[in-house]
Write a protein that holds these residues in place. Structure first.
Motif, mmCIF file in Angstrom:
data_model
loop_
_atom_site.group_PDB
_atom_site.id
_atom_site.type_symbol
_atom_site.label_atom_id
_atom_site.label_comp_id
_atom_site.label_asym_id
_atom_site.label_seq_id
_atom_site.Cartn_x
_atom_site.Cartn_y
_atom_site.Cartn_z
ATOM 1 N N UNK A 122 -43.883 104.157 32.985
ATOM 2 C CA UNK A 122 -42.544 103.664 32.684
ATOM 3 C C UNK A 122 -42.415 103.500 31.176
ATOM 4 N N UNK A 123 -41.327 103.978 30.623
ATOM 5 C CA UNK A 123 -41.041 103.803 29.200
ATOM 6 C C UNK A 123 -39.735 103.045 29.059
ATOM 7 N N UNK A 124 -39.746 102.029 28.240
ATOM 8 C CA UNK A 124 -38.536 101.268 27.918
ATOM 9 C C UNK A 124 -38.057 101.731 26.553
ATOM 10 N N UNK A 125 -36.758 101.971 26.430
ATOM 11 C CA UNK A 125 -36.221 102.442 25.160
ATOM 12 C C UNK A 125 -34.984 101.638 24.800
ATOM 13 N N UNK A 126 -34.967 101.116 23.578
ATOM 14 C CA UNK A 126 -33.756 100.488 23.069
ATOM 15 C C UNK A 126 -32.858 101.603 22.576
ATOM 16 N N UNK A 127 -31.674 101.681 23.118
ATOM 17 C CA UNK A 127 -30.763 102.783 22.850
ATOM 18 C C UNK A 127 -29.587 102.296 22.008
ATOM 19 N N UNK A 128 -29.730 102.344 20.703
ATOM 20 C CA UNK A 128 -28.647 101.928 19.816
ATOM 21 C C UNK A 128 -27.555 102.984 19.746
ATOM 22 N N UNK A 129 -26.343 102.542 19.709
ATOM 23 C CA UNK A 129 -25.204 103.467 19.702
ATOM 24 C C UNK A 129 -25.089 104.258 18.407
ATOM 25 N N UNK A 130 -25.677 103.741 17.326
ATOM 26 C CA UNK A 130 -25.549 104.412 16.032
ATOM 27 C C UNK A 130 -26.108 105.825 16.031
ATOM 28 N N UNK A 131 -27.110 106.079 16.853
ATOM 29 C CA UNK A 131 -27.721 107.412 16.814
ATOM 30 C C UNK A 131 -26.784 108.494 17.335
ATOM 31 N N UNK A 132 -25.693 108.105 17.983
ATOM 32 C CA UNK A 132 -24.741 109.094 18.499
ATOM 33 C C UNK A 132 -23.619 109.399 17.519
ATOM 34 N N UNK A 133 -23.569 108.673 16.428
ATOM 35 C CA UNK A 133 -22.537 108.928 15.418
ATOM 36 C C UNK A 133 -22.994 110.072 14.524
ATOM 37 N N UNK A 134 -22.064 110.964 14.247
ATOM 38 C CA UNK A 134 -22.390 112.111 13.394
ATOM 39 C C UNK A 134 -21.360 112.215 12.275
ATOM 40 N N UNK A 135 -21.737 112.920 11.233
ATOM 41 C CA UNK A 135 -20.803 113.197 10.144
ATOM 42 C C UNK A 135 -19.753 114.188 10.651
ATOM 43 N N UNK A 136 -18.574 114.181 10.059
ATOM 44 C CA UNK A 136 -17.496 115.065 10.537
ATOM 45 C C UNK A 136 -17.889 116.541 10.620
ATOM 46 N N UNK A 137 -18.772 116.985 9.720
ATOM 47 C CA UNK A 137 -19.156 118.407 9.731
ATOM 48 C C UNK A 137 -20.266 118.728 10.733
ATOM 49 N N UNK A 138 -20.837 117.713 11.358
ATOM 50 C CA UNK A 138 -21.930 117.923 12.312
ATOM 51 C C UNK A 138 -21.399 118.054 13.737
ATOM 52 N N UNK A 139 -22.171 118.732 14.557
ATOM 53 C CA UNK A 139 -21.820 118.898 15.965
ATOM 54 C C UNK A 139 -21.994 117.559 16.675
ATOM 55 N N UNK A 140 -20.933 116.986 17.239
ATOM 56 C CA UNK A 140 -21.055 115.680 17.883
ATOM 57 C C UNK A 140 -21.940 115.694 19.125
ATOM 58 N N UNK A 141 -22.193 116.864 19.683
ATOM 59 C CA UNK A 141 -23.068 116.956 20.859
ATOM 60 C C UNK A 141 -24.547 117.038 20.501
ATOM 61 N N UNK A 142 -24.867 117.334 19.255
ATOM 62 C CA UNK A 142 -26.261 117.541 18.848
ATOM 63 C C UNK A 142 -27.176 116.369 19.199
ATOM 64 N N UNK A 143 -26.817 115.120 18.885
ATOM 65 C CA UNK A 143 -27.723 114.020 19.221
ATOM 66 C C UNK A 143 -27.906 113.844 20.730
ATOM 67 N N UNK A 144 -26.856 114.078 21.482
ATOM 68 C CA UNK A 144 -26.933 113.940 22.943
ATOM 69 C C UNK A 144 -27.834 115.019 23.528
#
Length: 81
Positions: free
Chosen positions: A2-24
């Motif tokens: 079992x792995x526990x992961x703290x999932x902060x929302x900041x990692x899903x934010x991207x710069x306007x020129x970046x693909x918003x799906x890339x982190x997902x």
């Protein structure tokens, strides 16, 4: 395992020129690789950290009672939550 992961929302934010799906997509690939080696991942968010006793109980629930009967939370790990 079992792995526990703290999932902060900041990692899903991207710069306007970046693909918003890339982190997902990157996270999905990483999680798929862990599942292939039988790692179960439980993600936690900020609100999950608000009640350390409840979080501790939820984590322990993933293990057989015979292996967790003598465990207690470490108060030093709870500071700052």
């Amino acid at each position: 395992m079992i792995a526990e992961e703290y999932d902060g929302e900041d990692k899903y934010r991207t710069a306007p020129e970046e693909d918003p799906l890339a982190p997902v997509l990157a996270e999905k690939e990483r999680e798929d690789a862990l599942r292939e080696v039988n790692v179960f991942i439980k993600r936690r968010r900020r609100q999950d950290l608000a009640n350390p006793a409840q979080l501790f109980a939820q984590i322990l629930a993933g293990f057989p009672a015979s292996t967790t009967a003598d465990l207690t939370p470490n108060p030093l790990l709870q500071q700052g939550w």
